[in-house]
Design a protein around this motif. Structure first.
Motif, short mmCIF file in Angstrom:
data_model
loop_
_atom_site.label_atom_id
_atom_site.label_comp_id
_atom_site.label_asym_id
_atom_site.label_seq_id
_atom_site.Cartn_x
_atom_site.Cartn_y
_atom_site.Cartn_z
N HIS A 98 0.84 -1.20 0.00
CA HIS A 98 0.00 0.00 0.00
C HIS A 98 0.87 1.24 0.00
CE1 HIS A 98 0.38 1.19 4.32
NE2 HIS A 98 0.55 -0.10 4.52
N ASP A 103 6.47 2.54 5.99
CA ASP A 103 5.20 1.80 5.93
C ASP A 103 4.28 2.53 4.96
OD1 ASP A 103 2.82 0.52 6.36
OD2 ASP A 103 2.58 1.16 8.44
N GLU A 161 -5.09 1.74 2.82
CA GLU A 161 -4.88 0.63 3.76
C GLU A 161 -4.94 1.13 5.19
OE1 GLU A 161 -3.03 -2.23 6.41
OE2 GLU A 161 -2.32 -0.22 6.03
N GLU A 162 -4.38 2.32 5.40
CA GLU A 162 -4.27 2.84 6.77
C GLU A 162 -5.61 3.20 7.39
OE1 GLU A 162 -1.78 2.49 8.47
OE2 GLU A 162 -0.02 2.44 7.17
N HIS A 197 4.71 4.14 12.16
CA HIS A 197 3.69 5.20 12.17
C HIS A 197 4.17 6.49 12.85
CE1 HIS A 197 -0.23 2.93 11.01
NE2 HIS A 197 0.80 2.49 10.35
MN MN Z 1 0.53 1.15 8.70
#
Ligand code: MN
Ligand code: MN
Length: 440
Positions: free
Chosen positions: A80, A239, A269-270, A416
């Motif tokens: 992603h 990420d 996705e998040e 994150h």
């Molecule tokens: Mn993530």
């Protein structure tokens, strides 16, 4: 099961460090999903063999179609390209205490205090009523201004310090500093009026245009090597750009293959893979239809199902690496170590594997064998101690369609946060693992 540092392969060290240079350049060029889609199309268009589909400028699918797709299926790497960040609200601008600020609504799961008092850049698009798309990037060039969410001073934070971290820096408090010079002879909100003049003069943007905009605040700093030995990389949003980049490099370097090699770069996705650019949408089935058409196979429903049945997917997403200061959040026997290679994650999920697709033992064995044959350094990883927390990836949405799916990506420290960390060694073996999978 010993976890062995990838750096022990002394012969690979130079290759590992070299491979990371391309990734660092990619990180600095692409901070948002739209930017990654654009760059990926540029990278893939150098090879005429690819069928590339741009999904609304925010997601992307690419494959090397081949006639025997119906008999052999596909090998897909799905990552992603959206990352946690701070989005502007539709009506963001206001003035208070002679300062102009922007209201925001954060995107994805963040520890909000980490985003205070750091330099931020604005990336995104503003679309005018006439449909003109204006691309905005402010804060990346050294000559650009940056933006910031000012924190409180420690001298006066006594009351705030007593708050739980969760309540500290609440969503509505993430207001971004945007200007302070008043427009001459204006009585009401003079600094705001000056900013509106600048927006109009410099960018041709009216206040109402900000309603039809996607403007994202991300850390303005560049990706950097970390450590005196330069073995790690610190950057915003490894990420999941680390997997997206490794999958791009892998598919670009595939020499021969059995099954049709493909990559997917998903958006959203998040926030749960929602929307028409996320993994819950029909992107994959639609793309298989396109691939079938491109090799003159009838794109019928039964053929799409047949391809899915014969295909397998790596859900390419990062896992957590054991933190030397906080090892207690992971089970050390089943957690990944930074620098011990690409992680194989059979299941993610929370509380009794809820929300996980749980790869089958047969598929885990297949992937193990592919990695071992190619000399890929890999390790097992779980997303935290049982019942402590957890998370998910796009894996389950692809598994629902019928694909064999397993999670595999490098471990990350400080996931994150605005400055995440990966090992250059893990990045290299992620690329090698993905390449071996596509070629198997
Ligand atoms: Mn993530
Ligand atoms: Mn991720």
């Amino acid at each position: 099961m010993d976890k062995i540092s990838v750096w022990k392969d002394v012969d690979n060290r130079k290759k590992i460090l070299k491979f990371a240079e391309g990734y660092i350049a990619f990180l600095n060029k692409n901070k948002t999903e739209r930017e990654i889609v654009k760059s990926s199309i540029e990278m893939l268009s150098k090879d005429k063999g690819f069928l590339v589909k741009n999904i609304k400028n925010k997601a992307l699918v690419a494959a090397k179609p081949s006639k025997d797709i119906l008999d052999k299926g596909m090998r897909i790497i799905a990552s992603h390209i959206d990352s946690p960040r701070i989005d502007l609200k539709p009506t963001p601008l206001y003035e208070k205490q002679d300062l102009v600020l922007l209201k925001t609504h954060y995107y994805g799961s963040i520890r909000k205090y980490q985003w205070l008092s750091i330099p931020l850049a604005i990336h995104g698009v503003v679309v005018t009523e006439a449909g003109k798309v204006k691309e905005i990037v402010i804060g990346e060039d050294d000559k650009d201004p940056v933006f910031t969410i000012p924190d409180l001073l420690p001298h006066l934070s006594k009351k705030q310090d007593e708050k739980k971290i969760k309540e500290f820096a609440e969503g509505e408090e993430l207001n971004v500093l945007f200007g302070s010079i008043p427009k001459a002879d204006e009585k009401e909100d003079p600094a705001l009026k000056n900013i509106l003049d600048l927006l109009k003069g410099k960018y041709g943007i009216l206040e109402e245009d900000l309603i039809s905009a996607e403007l994202e605040l991300v850390p303005s700093w560049k990706a950097r090597s970390i450590g005196l030995d330069e073995s790690l990389i610190g950057a915003y949003a490894h990420d999941d750009r680390v997997c997206a980049y490794a999958s791009l490099k892998a598919i670009l370097s595939v020499e021969k293959f059995q099954k049709v090699p493909a990559i997917i770069l998903f958006d959203k996705e998040e926030i749960g893979s929602e929307g028409n650019t996320g993994a819950r949408s029909e992107i994959v089935s639609d793309f298989i239809m396109d691939v079938l058409k491109s090799v003159d196979v009838v794109p019928a429903y039964r053929n799409i199902r047949r391809v899915i049945e014969k295909s397998s997917v790596i859900s390419a997403d990062v896992n957590v690496g054991i933190h030397p200061t906080y090892p207690e959040v992971l089970d050390e026997y089943n957690a990944a170590k930074i620098g011990s290679g690409l992680v194989l994650t059979k299941y993610t999920g929370v509380k009794g594997k809820a929300g996980s697709s749980d790869a089958s033992a047969e598929f885990v064995a297949e992937l193990r064998s592919i990695y071992n044959k190619a000399g890929v350094r890999w390790q097992i990883g779980e997303l935290g101690k049982v019942d402590l927390g957890g998370g998910g990836t796009v894996a389950k949405f692809l598994a629902q369609l019928g694909f064999q799916v397993i999670d595999s990506g490098p471990p990350v420290l400080a996931m994150h946060s605005p400055f995440e960390i990966v090992s250059k060694g893990d990045l290299f073996h992620t690329y090698r693992g993905y390449k071996a999978f596509l070629e198997a």
